[in-house]
Write a protein that holds these residues in place. Sequence first.
Motif, short mmCIF file in Angstrom:
data_model
loop_
_atom_site.label_atom_id
_atom_site.label_comp_id
_atom_site.label_asym_id
_atom_site.label_seq_id
_atom_site.Cartn_x
_atom_site.Cartn_y
_atom_site.Cartn_z
N MET A 127 0.80 -1.21 0.00
CA MET A 127 0.00 0.00 0.00
C MET A 127 0.83 1.25 0.00
N ALA A 128 0.23 2.33 0.14
CA ALA A 128 0.93 3.59 -0.05
C ALA A 128 2.11 3.70 0.90
N ASP A 129 1.86 3.41 2.18
CA ASP A 129 2.94 3.68 3.14
C ASP A 129 3.91 2.51 3.24
N ALA A 178 6.00 1.75 1.41
CA ALA A 178 7.30 2.10 0.84
C ALA A 178 8.25 2.64 1.89
N ALA A 179 7.76 2.81 3.12
CA ALA A 179 8.65 3.29 4.17
C ALA A 179 9.82 2.32 4.26
N PRO A 210 1.24 5.13 12.96
CA PRO A 210 2.70 5.10 13.02
C PRO A 210 3.29 5.34 11.64
N ARG A 211 4.42 6.02 11.63
CA ARG A 211 4.99 6.38 10.34
C ARG A 211 5.92 5.29 9.82
N ARG A 244 7.23 1.53 9.19
CA ARG A 244 6.68 0.20 8.97
C ARG A 244 6.95 -0.73 10.16
N GLN A 250 4.65 0.03 13.00
CA GLN A 250 3.33 -0.47 12.62
C GLN A 250 3.25 -1.99 12.81
#
Lengths: 548, 273, 238
Positions: free
Chosen positions: B1-3, B5-6, B259-260, B262, B265
Amino acid sequence: MGAIALAIAFLGVLLGTIVLQASGAFTNYVLTLPVTLEREIADPRGDMSEASLRRGSYNQLIQRSLQSEFPAASSRADLRELFGLYSGLNAASVMHRVIADPSLVGSTIDVTMPANHEIDLYLKGVTVEESITAGSGTIQAGAISGDITLSSDSPAFANAIARIRQQASSERDALLGRAARLEADAAGAASRDAREAGLAAARRAREEAARFDTVIDPETRITLGPRTASLLIRLNGGVVAVSALTPDGREAEGRVLLPLESAEASASWSEWVIETPAAARRITDQQAVYARALEERGMVERRFNTNLFLNADSREPELAGVMGAFIGSVLTMLVTMLLAVPIGVGTAIYLEEFAPKNRLTGFIEVNINNLAAVPSIVFGLLGLAVFINTFGMPRSAPLVGGFVLALMTLPTVIISSRAALRAVPPSIREAALGIGASRTQAVFQHVLPLAMPGILTGSIIGLAQALGETAPLLMIGMVAFVADAPSLGLSGLTQPSTVMPVQVFLWSGASERAFEMRTAAAILVLLTLMIIFNAAAIILRRRFERRW
Amino acid sequence: MADSAAPAHTAKTVYHSVANTHPVKVAASGVEVFYADKQALHGINLDIQDRSVTAFIGPSGCGKSTFLRCINRMNDTIDTARVAGSIRIDDEEINDRAVDPVLLRARVGMVFQKPNPFPKSIYDNVAYGPRIHGLASGKDELDAIVETSLKKAGLWDEVADRLDQPGNSLSGGQQQRLVIARAIAVNPEVILMDEPCSALDPIATARIEELIDELRENYCLIIVTHSMAQAARVSQMTAFFHLGHLVEYGPTEEIFTNPRDRRTQDYITGRFG
Amino acid sequence: MNSPAQQGHHIVKAFSEELEQLSASVATMGGLAESMISDAIDAIITRDSDLALDVAERDKRIDALQHDVERQIIRLLALRQPLAWDLRVCIAALKISADLERVGDLAKNIARRTRALNEAEPLPLTKSVERMGRLVQRHLHEVLDAYVSGEIAGAVGVWERDDDVDEHYNALFRELLTCMAGDSRLIGPGTHLLFIAKNLERVGDHATNIAELVHYAVTGSELTAERPKGTPLESGAS
């Protein structure tokens, strides 16, 4: 389960045996004599000074008193046997009494002293078998003292003769049987030497058996000797030792051991048979008669054996006690405790709580563990080499014994203390440190109190082990015979002494039979001490644990 | 998903924007800890606010307790531990040689995972700290400190009539509050708590959490916990540690809703890292 | 929405499975709502009363599905205590299901009015209604795709193009007014058509809502009035 039951059974047997063996040692027969302290003998210089009193011949006074009990004893042989009823060492206690109270001189005092150990054993019925049976018929003594003839118009001695013959024949049979066995063995022996030795032994057994022939032959006179049972006749308040009997049982020859009151014919007499032959016992007929006579007069009685607990060691078993060894043990343990416990606990605290973990402390740790496995006698050698030879400390002294035992106990104390410290949860240390206690405060105010029960238990068990240790003390001379108990104080530390287990060791090697039971008694005392030590460990543990 | 890529592995910490409601009490920068040759913490930079609760979360062995123990220099008690970097409490460097760790620990109290009252009476437990630091000049003063501390720890009503009883006779939750009272008694500025509720039942836990919330008024509290829910309930700020790195640090609300990183998260939602 | 490849499996497998089940239920609801809108529009164009009846019937299923989704979410909240992504997914699902249920209601309303329209003469404006309906249906389709795939670009697109629907509605509104002003017999069916248009416009609003929720669930941040292209975090991804 089975193993535990077996262990308990063995323990029971062990304890039972020791208690049974020791029971005889806790009582002894004491001789109480009225001793008149005649001035010229007690105070030879006549100035009543201590030096003079010390030179007094108190043994002579005791001998006089004893002699007065048996005026008939006059020959040197009789007197020697009479005076053998006690040990001359007892005169010392009379001397001490007199020195303590010189006003006693001239008066008559009751002197109580332990009977000779052989007499003691005889009276306890341990060493000698004897029996007294009432005689039948009337007998007549030829005189009241000296060698006399006893006669009777009936075969009064027939019973005694029958018993003596029976015993003699059974012994003869035993000897003949032994001879036959020896001969049979000799016939099958491998070498000529062995065969000849066997045959010689058989021949000696047959010769010995032949000696009983005269006793057994119904036609000849029966002669009693050192290898037969002794027959004593108690008659008219006296005792006659029979040496020969006519086969018809009507006449006996003998020697008066205790004078008869009269030579009248009497029907009330008794046969006193000492079945153990004189050669197989260490008291004579005469001594047995004296002992029994004194017992009847109430001068010999059985008492609790205070000597065993209050005296130091002695060559005379009846005077030997464990007091010296006990004091030695106490002093030695005191030194051991004062050295081993502070040093050991201190070492444990340092190693466990403060020491950095590096090669040096690792090396020390390994060596402490190794020391615990070193045989104790090695510590004795060390003590001999270092303390006595190098430092010139006195031999046989509790001080050196304590040093050596402290060295031996140290590893045990250190290891158990470290284990106790390690068992304290780290959360307690963290809690203390977390509110700003220093390392030292954390250890001494929190960790140590919690480890105390474990440390105490370890220390006491280490000390108990030291208390029972013999080997290292042998090396530093604490095995010596010490007749005077060391004084219970600082000065006692350098006086020669011995300790409980060594005392047991010494007595177990002594030749007198009376030491046998004293050895067992000393073991019991030692065991009791051990139990007290361990009980103390348990009580201390409980006490400290109750404080959480 | 979008995040998604963290970046999966980065030493860079995600800092959320923080409303500066309270001044910074503890400021760590470049803190590194080594146990023998093993590095347990890598360059931790973290500012902890006064009068608030900061939660340290992260998997076991992530270094959160290690960092906690840096703050009162408890790592000094471990022979092989070596600490580098700077930790300042009120602008005073605590890793300075001149700072006595014993005095520091009086300023920075600590509560441990397992309640560890001393095997002494309740009174002595609380009075121990003031005694060794000489905080009370007499018996009355000491009594007062003990009472205040127990009251602050919410334990006074339960133990007032049995102060002479052993501390271990209390229940687990009471013991933990006793330990907190003990820490409060030396009047610390910072209170560190290393999983204070992990051995307690939910009711006792709730009591402690309520207590933590009350203590926030006066102290800077730092709590290490394995319970996401607890961190969420008691803390205002949350720091997530992972493999000795501080991965993410920000307001608790944001860490638990958005949370920013990964890894944060994955950890808080219970996924494979 | 909760595709394992992107978010990784939960250590507790059942948790992942339940979240997947939830997403599937919401997707099913979405599919159903979309088909209802689609069929309702078809029914208007083809004047198919049976189809309209069928659409109205399907509303019951969507209600049932919504109950099911709510139940699942309550269960998840109670038993799993979801946090972060999982929490946002749950909350989004709860709200999306409510939106979809409303969409279902609106479709049912359209179908009812279709049956009323069918009794009257066909209106010339159905073409405009169809165009608006298809647009709304496409929006709904796109946000549901975005929900299922987690690609927020589609959702953001819909959210940005919400004005298109409004414009269509306004145009249609004016046309209908003109129509009805011209011929008073058309007032009855025209009013129905007006309500249908209004309903479609509201479906469009719901689609926009869903787009916002998808965006929130995926990124954790709300779509703001300034209509940014997304948070810095996802910019690299989409």
